[in-house]
Scaffold this active site. Structure first.
Site, PDB file in Angstrom:
ATOM      1  N   HIS A 122       8.532   3.242   9.164  1.00 45.29           N
ATOM      2  CA  HIS A 122       8.308   2.269  10.350  1.00 45.29           C
ATOM      3  C   HIS A 122       6.998   2.908  11.189  1.00 45.29           C
ATOM      4  O   HIS A 122       7.049   3.995  11.427  1.00 45.29           O
ATOM      5  CB  HIS A 122       9.645   2.725  11.281  1.00 45.29           C
ATOM      6  CG  HIS A 122       9.544   1.495  12.411  1.00 45.29           C
ATOM      7  ND1 HIS A 122       9.453   0.104  12.304  1.00 45.29           N
ATOM      8  CD2 HIS A 122       9.340   1.937  13.871  1.00 45.29           C
ATOM      9  CE1 HIS A 122       9.701  -0.323  13.547  1.00 45.29           C
ATOM     10  NE2 HIS A 122       9.409   0.655  14.429  1.00 45.29           N
TER      11      HIS A 122
ATOM     12  N   SER B 213       1.219  -1.361  -0.099  1.00 46.34           N
ATOM     13  CA  SER B 213      -0.193   0.059  -0.037  1.00 46.34           C
ATOM     14  C   SER B 213       0.842   1.199  -0.120  1.00 46.34           C
ATOM     15  O   SER B 213       0.477   2.237  -0.318  1.00 46.34           O
ATOM     16  CB  SER B 213      -0.860  -0.285   1.170  1.00 46.34           C
ATOM     17  OG  SER B 213      -0.232   0.181   2.480  1.00 46.34           O
TER      18      SER B 213
HETATM   19  C1  GRF Z   1       3.555  -0.835   7.022  1.00 43.34           C
HETATM   20  O1  GRF Z   1       3.029  -0.698   8.234  1.00 43.34           O
HETATM   21  C2  GRF Z   1       5.288  -0.854   7.124  1.00 43.34           C
HETATM   22  O2  GRF Z   1       5.390   0.381   8.351  1.00 43.34           O
HETATM   23  C3  GRF Z   1       5.477  -1.962   7.877  1.00 43.34           C
HETATM   24  O3  GRF Z   1       4.909  -2.879   7.162  1.00 43.34           O
HETATM   25  C4  GRF Z   1       3.709  -2.239   6.486  1.00 43.34           C
HETATM   26  C5  GRF Z   1       3.726  -2.316   5.232  1.00 43.34           C
HETATM   27  O4  GRF Z   1       2.294  -1.872   4.361  1.00 43.34           O
HETATM   28  N1  GRF Z   1       7.045  -2.102   7.791  1.00 43.34           N
HETATM   29  P1  GRF Z   1       2.556  -1.908   2.679  1.00 43.34           P
HETATM   30  O5  GRF Z   1       3.183  -3.201   2.353  1.00 43.34           O
HETATM   31  O6  GRF Z   1       3.134  -0.876   2.571  1.00 43.34           O
HETATM   32  O7  GRF Z   1       0.799  -2.014   2.640  1.00 43.34           O
END
Ligand code: GRF
Length: 192
Positions: free
Chosen positions: A112, A19
């Site tokens: 993060h 996402s």
């Molecule tokens: C996000 O919350 C990021 O901070 C964490 O993993 C999640 C990934 O989400 N490290 P996406 O794959 O970008 O939807």
């Protein structure tokens, strides 16, 4: 996607849903965007996020994960073929070695889901709820050899309500990630 002087080339590493990648693609397509996404690499060939790259005609590679050093070796071979300014980790769930960081030699950013330096590592939302924190948030930071410890580029916080559980908090924080990652990239690239 057109190119123009001063536009920076970035690569993105993902592991799954993508996402953040989707939001960065949207941003890169805006008129006069400061960055172009030149390629996307995943350590998981099945990552849903790779489909967003394909749909937007961005070169993408799914590297079958054998171990960290294999992934790093294969991805470096690909990265070296592109004239990149920056690598962005977006939901990339592996820890890059000091060797990779040194060999890549360009800056690396990560998103993060906590207000670093609080809650490095995994399960950030659960830890924030258990500690009865009033706020949590998201951080964009530079990547160095220590986990979630590089220089902070941008942070935004969000209130934790009494009703929040891990799922609702993840949703709130993800929205913030999508908002601040493109801003942080632009801020960082403008100062290169
Ligand atoms: C996000 O919350 C990021 O901070 C964490 O993993 C999640 C990934 O989400 N490290 P996406 O794959 O970008 O939807």
């Amino acid at each position: 996607m057109e190119n123009y002087p001063g536009r920076k080339n970035i690569a993105i590493f993902i592991s799954g849903r993508g996402s953040n990648l989707k939001s960065l693609i949207r941003n890169s397509k805006q008129k006069n965007s400061l960055f172009k996404i030149s390629l996307v690499i995943s350590n998981n060939p099945e990552a849903v996020g790779l489909k967003y790259a394909t749909k937007s005609k961005i070169k993408n590679y799914g590297i079958k994960y054998i171990n960290n050093s294999y992934f790093e070796k294969e991805s470096l071979k690909i990265l070296k073929k592109y004239d990149l300014d920056l690598l962005c980790l977006a939901g990339f769930m592996k820890i890059l070695s000091g060797n990779f960081i040194k060999n890549f030699s360009k800056p690396i950013l990560n998103v993060h889901p906590s207000l670093l330096p609080k809650y490095k590592g995994l399960n950030t939302h659960l830890r924030a709820i258990k500690n009865k924190d009033k706020f949590t948030g998201a951080t964009i930071h530079k990547v160095n050899e220590k986990l979630d410890s590089g220089k902070i580029i941008l942070q935004k916080k969000v209130r934790i309500s009494k009703k929040d559980d891990v799922k609702s908090l993840e949703k709130k924080v993800l929205k913030i990630e999508h908002e601040i990652y493109p801003k942080a990239i632009i801020k960082f690239l403008s100062n290169l």
